[in-house]
Design an enzyme around this catalytic site. Sequence first.
Site, PDB file in Angstrom:
ATOM      1  N   TYR A   1      -1.943 -10.606   4.626  1.00 24.47           N
ATOM      2  CA  TYR A   1      -1.874  -8.861   5.120  1.00 24.47           C
ATOM      3  C   TYR A   1      -3.521  -8.648   4.970  1.00 24.47           C
ATOM      4  CZ  TYR A   1      -1.559  -4.007   4.073  1.00 24.47           C
ATOM      5  OH  TYR A   1      -1.311  -3.174   4.672  1.00 24.47           O
TER       6      TYR A   1
ATOM      7  N   ILE B   1       5.501  -4.860   9.760  1.00 29.03           N
ATOM      8  CA  ILE B   1       6.153  -4.298   8.226  1.00 29.03           C
ATOM      9  C   ILE B   1       5.883  -2.591   8.815  1.00 29.03           C
ATOM     10  CG2 ILE B   1       5.626  -4.505   5.990  1.00 29.03           C
ATOM     11  CD1 ILE B   1       5.634  -7.125   6.436  1.00 29.03           C
TER      12      ILE B   1
ATOM     13  N   ARG C   1      -8.692  -0.707   4.923  1.00 24.64           N
ATOM     14  CA  ARG C   1      -9.022  -0.413   3.586  1.00 24.64           C
ATOM     15  C   ARG C   1      -9.648  -1.686   2.958  1.00 24.64           C
ATOM     16  NH1 ARG C   1      -4.806   3.080   1.322  1.00 24.64           N
ATOM     17  NH2 ARG C   1      -3.124   4.088   3.001  1.00 24.64           N
TER      18      ARG C   1
ATOM     19  N   THR D   1       0.872  -1.119   0.072  1.00 22.17           N
ATOM     20  CA  THR D   1      -0.237  -0.470  -0.244  1.00 22.17           C
ATOM     21  C   THR D   1       0.807   1.827  -0.073  1.00 22.17           C
ATOM     22  OG1 THR D   1      -1.645  -0.809   1.197  1.00 22.17           O
ATOM     23  CG2 THR D   1      -1.691   0.840   1.111  1.00 22.17           C
ATOM     24  N   THR D   2       2.517   1.230   1.136  1.00 24.44           N
ATOM     25  CA  THR D   2       2.337   1.707   0.912  1.00 24.44           C
ATOM     26  C   THR D   2       3.499   2.645  -0.160  1.00 24.44           C
ATOM     27  OG1 THR D   2       3.018   1.851   3.205  1.00 24.44           O
ATOM     28  CG2 THR D   2       4.566   3.560   2.750  1.00 24.44           C
TER      29      THR D   2
ATOM     30  N   LYS E   1       0.397 -10.150   8.400  1.00 17.73           N
ATOM     31  CA  LYS E   1       1.326  -8.917   8.506  1.00 17.73           C
ATOM     32  C   LYS E   1      -0.319  -8.297   9.448  1.00 17.73           C
ATOM     33  CE  LYS E   1       1.642  -3.653   6.664  1.00 17.73           C
ATOM     34  NZ  LYS E   1       1.904  -3.267   5.978  1.00 17.73           N
TER      35      LYS E   1
ATOM     36  N   TYR F   1     -12.606  -4.655  -1.776  1.00 19.20           N
ATOM     37  CA  TYR F   1     -13.564  -4.292  -2.451  1.00 19.20           C
ATOM     38  C   TYR F   1     -15.363  -5.256  -2.319  1.00 19.20           C
ATOM     39  CZ  TYR F   1     -17.354  -2.131  -5.578  1.00 19.20           C
ATOM     40  OH  TYR F   1     -18.062  -1.459  -6.751  1.00 19.20           O
TER      41      TYR F   1
END
Length: 295
Positions: A136, A207, A141, A47-48, A165, A110
């Site tokens: 993850y 992370i 999100r 994402t980052t 994560k 989504y």
Amino acid sequence: MNNPFLGTGIAIVTPFKNDGSVDHHSLANIVEYNIENGTNYIVISGTTGESATITAKEKEEIIKTISETNKGRLPLVLGIGGNDTAKVIQEIQNTDLSAFTGILSVSPYYSKPTQEGVYQHFKAIAEACPISIILYNVPGRTASNMSPETTLRLAKDFENIVAVKEAGNSMSQYLHLLRDKPEGFGIISGDDDLVLGVLLAGGDGVISVIGQALPKAFSKMIDLGRAGKAKEAYAIHFSLMEITSLIFSENNPSGVKAVLQGLNLCGDTVRLPLVPATDSLKEKIRSFLTAFKNK
């Protein structure tokens, strides 16, 4: 099962030039800066790293720059995930994974699948992936929480699913995972603000977003936390609380890019629909960095 992802991992940004193209020179500098200052492994295309707006060709070029800079010194993890299971498997099969110790795969976003749908998604990925997998969970999100029961079911059923994560910002969910996880399965914090408590309860590491900007202090905190040295670790945690909060106050990664800009490591350009940090946030970040440097 043996989780090799211990200590400080960073979710590396993708620096951009003012024209929006990838800034490979700055990317190499950030990698070198982290290697020199205590980071244990690097996660690419999360994402980052603004993975949602990176093309397949750019992703290949980013991997090449990081791999060539790293020269095998730190383990590398590649983000490969999505809400189309078949496409995720196709990318795994079409990607040269020889430079990577594992992949990081986000819970489907989504679509909002049931827990059985999440399980079947990762079952299919585990059966297709030749290297280790870090699950993850980031419900803020994805709009869907992967329950501890689903995570632990996957951990017990697939040898190559070696860690999660966890970024649900829920201490009770971390504790559930830590209590019930199988031997060797890694619990990695995706919440910079909660990581120290997770480590002291038995977690494996992090992370991190802020870790890439202040790797020396951050990785020292992680090492102290893993060693159970709570007092010393919390002293560093308290010194980083303000900046950790600031970088998430508008959006990620605009906040951490403003910090990296303040450290002369890269510019603050992000791709739409993200926008750079506001002037008021940048001023707060500058003030923090000045005070932190002078401590």
